[in-house]
Design a protein around this motif. Structure first.
Motif, PDB file in Angstrom:
ATOM      1  N   PHE A  89      75.138 -32.817 -54.181  1.00  0.00           N
ATOM      2  CA  PHE A  89      75.394 -31.674 -53.305  1.00  0.00           C
ATOM      3  C   PHE A  89      76.581 -31.918 -52.377  1.00  0.00           C
ATOM      4  CE2 PHE A  89      70.763 -30.613 -54.063  1.00  0.00           C
ATOM      5  CZ  PHE A  89      71.041 -29.501 -54.845  1.00  0.00           C
ATOM      6  N   SER A  90      76.843 -33.170 -52.055  1.00  0.00           N
ATOM      7  CA  SER A  90      78.016 -33.468 -51.230  1.00  0.00           C
ATOM      8  C   SER A  90      79.301 -33.085 -51.953  1.00  0.00           C
ATOM      9  CB  SER A  90      78.048 -34.958 -50.872  1.00  0.00           C
ATOM     10  OG  SER A  90      76.914 -35.331 -50.116  1.00  0.00           O
ATOM     11  N   ILE A  91      79.280 -33.244 -53.276  1.00  0.00           N
ATOM     12  CA  ILE A  91      80.465 -32.908 -54.085  1.00  0.00           C
ATOM     13  C   ILE A  91      80.532 -31.407 -54.362  1.00  0.00           C
ATOM     14  CG2 ILE A  91      81.591 -33.229 -56.324  1.00  0.00           C
ATOM     15  CD1 ILE A  91      80.368 -36.065 -56.358  1.00  0.00           C
ATOM     16  N   GLN A  98      80.834 -29.138 -50.977  1.00  0.00           N
ATOM     17  CA  GLN A  98      81.751 -29.654 -49.959  1.00  0.00           C
ATOM     18  C   GLN A  98      82.381 -28.519 -49.143  1.00  0.00           C
ATOM     19  OE1 GLN A  98      84.817 -32.126 -51.579  1.00  0.00           O
ATOM     20  NE2 GLN A  98      85.601 -32.775 -49.585  1.00  0.00           N
ATOM     21  N   GLU A  99      82.748 -27.440 -49.821  1.00  0.00           N
ATOM     22  CA  GLU A  99      83.399 -26.320 -49.142  1.00  0.00           C
ATOM     23  C   GLU A  99      82.411 -25.451 -48.357  1.00  0.00           C
ATOM     24  OE1 GLU A  99      85.538 -24.142 -52.057  1.00  0.00           O
ATOM     25  OE2 GLU A  99      86.988 -25.747 -52.466  1.00  0.00           O
ATOM     26  N   HIS A 100      81.115 -25.676 -48.575  1.00  0.00           N
ATOM     27  CA  HIS A 100      80.098 -24.895 -47.868  1.00  0.00           C
ATOM     28  C   HIS A 100      79.584 -25.620 -46.621  1.00  0.00           C
ATOM     29  CE1 HIS A 100      79.568 -21.780 -51.026  1.00  0.00           C
ATOM     30  NE2 HIS A 100      79.933 -22.768 -51.835  1.00  0.00           N
ATOM     31  N   ASP A 142      76.101 -30.234 -38.127  1.00  0.00           N
ATOM     32  CA  ASP A 142      75.194 -29.115 -37.829  1.00  0.00           C
ATOM     33  C   ASP A 142      74.218 -28.873 -38.976  1.00  0.00           C
ATOM     34  OD1 ASP A 142      76.338 -28.715 -35.383  1.00  0.00           O
ATOM     35  OD2 ASP A 142      77.666 -27.098 -36.043  1.00  0.00           O
ATOM     36  N   ASN A 143      74.704 -28.948 -40.217  1.00  0.00           N
ATOM     37  CA  ASN A 143      73.829 -28.689 -41.355  1.00  0.00           C
ATOM     38  C   ASN A 143      72.814 -29.808 -41.547  1.00  0.00           C
ATOM     39  OD1 ASN A 143      73.140 -27.007 -43.739  1.00  0.00           O
ATOM     40  ND2 ASN A 143      73.777 -28.827 -44.873  1.00  0.00           N
ATOM     41  N   LEU A 144      73.252 -31.056 -41.377  1.00  0.00           N
ATOM     42  CA  LEU A 144      72.333 -32.183 -41.534  1.00  0.00           C
ATOM     43  C   LEU A 144      71.249 -32.156 -40.455  1.00  0.00           C
ATOM     44  CD1 LEU A 144      74.832 -35.062 -42.426  1.00  0.00           C
ATOM     45  CD2 LEU A 144      73.343 -33.772 -43.978  1.00  0.00           C
ATOM     46  N   LEU A 179      70.165 -25.002 -51.945  1.00  0.00           N
ATOM     47  CA  LEU A 179      69.976 -23.774 -52.713  1.00  0.00           C
ATOM     48  C   LEU A 179      70.357 -22.549 -51.884  1.00  0.00           C
ATOM     49  CD1 LEU A 179      66.583 -24.523 -54.522  1.00  0.00           C
ATOM     50  CD2 LEU A 179      68.900 -24.735 -55.439  1.00  0.00           C
ATOM     51  N   ILE A 180      70.039 -22.611 -50.580  1.00  0.00           N
ATOM     52  CA  ILE A 180      70.416 -21.514 -49.691  1.00  0.00           C
ATOM     53  C   ILE A 180      71.939 -21.428 -49.577  1.00  0.00           C
ATOM     54  CG2 ILE A 180      70.354 -20.679 -47.306  1.00  0.00           C
ATOM     55  CD1 ILE A 180      67.532 -21.911 -47.120  1.00  0.00           C
ATOM     56  N   LEU A 181      72.596 -22.572 -49.434  1.00  0.00           N
ATOM     57  CA  LEU A 181      74.055 -22.592 -49.340  1.00  0.00           C
ATOM     58  C   LEU A 181      74.702 -22.077 -50.629  1.00  0.00           C
ATOM     59  CD1 LEU A 181      74.716 -26.005 -47.532  1.00  0.00           C
ATOM     60  CD2 LEU A 181      74.810 -23.703 -46.553  1.00  0.00           C
TER      61      LEU A 181
END
Length: 319
Positions: free
Chosen positions: A30-32, A35-37, A43-45, A288-290
């Motif tokens: 998911f980091s890859i 990345q643009e999201h 904040d997301n973590l 999944l939300i992102l």
């Protein structure tokens, strides 16, 4: 040197450590892809930490229940009822500490009833807690009139959900504290060893002098208390008591416990694995939300995770 490496790899328990391997792979993937999201932004973590805190806290207690070869399906409903009783107590003007006491007592009392029915009446825990899940949810609806009960106590809101210390959510501190206590109890206390012995072979545990009925009573009261704490944290974060709190949480909690390495068939448990399993499920849901997936797709993925968790939990390990 190669032979030593091969010996180490052979001794490495891939199944027991699958949650840690999967967690790392999930983070990398998911980091890859996101990345643009802003997946890796602070904040997301921190948002993931907030979203998974209540599941992790209930999961710590559920680890003891499942390790003792029982199950508790009522935790989500208990969280809702405790949030309601806490909010009603403060609304009555009895103060924050009285509200905390009433909220915790609500969960402990329900846990006691569950434990009594399982140990004294000999009703399977699956049936007892399934029925209790419906009874408690209905009670929460009735007591609240299906309406939110607002909480305006600023100290309660800070310490039970919405506060931040040095930029770190107070919910993360709650998770760490409960996880450390749970890990110590399971791995370094007589109670933890007796819990694992009860789930591993109850007959042998009885002959060894373990009061298995007391152990089961204690673990059910423990899940009741932690579900109550989770409900109070829900109430603090959303500044109200709602009967909808914890709806479906029992599945997420059980999935986190099994995925983390606790055997569904008792005798094996790991609190650290449970917390990692909870965070991994929360991370996947967040991703999944992102990605723009809707709730139905998230539910499908969560169901697949539960199936995989049970599949990996089938091989029973000795501690």
């Amino acid at each position: 040197m190669p032979s030593k490496l091969n010996d180490t790899l052979k001794k490495f328990d891939w199944r027991q450590n699958i949650v840690y391997i999967a967690f790392v792979l999930v983070l990398i993937y998911f980091s890859i892809t996101l990345q643009e999201h802003g997946f890796l932004t602070q904040d997301n973590l921190l948002n993931i930490a907030r979203q998974t805190a209540m599941i992790s806290i209930m999961g710590v207690a559920m680890t003891f229940v499942i390790a003792s070869k029982e199950i508790d399906l009522s935790v989500g409903s208990v969280a809702a009822l405790s949030a309601i009783t806490t909010a009603l107590t403060m609304q009555a003007g009895l103060g924050m500490f009285a509200a905390i006491f009433v909220g915790l007592l609500t969960g402990i009392l329900i846990g006691f009833i569950n434990g009594y029915l399982v140990t004294k009446i000999a009703i399977p825990s699956f049936l007892v807690t399934l029925a209790m899940m419906m009874v408690v949810r209905g009670l929460a609806m009735w007591m609240s009139g299906t309406s939110p009960i607002p909480i305006i106590n600023e100290h309660y809101i800070f310490f039970f959900g919405s506060g931040n210390v040095l930029g770190i959510p107070i919910l993360l501190f709650w998770t760490i504290i409960i996880a450390v206590i749970g890990h110590f109890l399971l791995r370094h206390s007589i109670f933890g060893r007796q819990t694992l012995a009860t789930g591993g072979n109850e007959t042998a545990a009885i002959f060894s002098g373990v009061k298995t009925a007391r152990i089961k009573m204690a673990v059910f009261m423990g899940t009741g208390a932690m579900a109550a704490l989770a409900g109070m944290l829900y109430a603090g974060r959303l500044q109200a008591g709602r009967f909808t709190f914890g709806d479906g949480d029992e599945l997420s909690v059980i999935a986190a416990v099994i995925l983390g390495g606790t055997s569904l068939f008792g005798g094996v448990g790991t609190v650290v694995g449970t917390v990692i399993g909870s965070i991994m499920i929360g991370t996947i849901n967040n991703a999944l939300i992102l990605q723009g997936l809707d709730v139905s797709q998230q539910m499908m993925v969560q169901g697949i995770i539960i199936i995989l968790a049970v599949a990996f939990g089938r091989k029973k390990k000795k501690v």
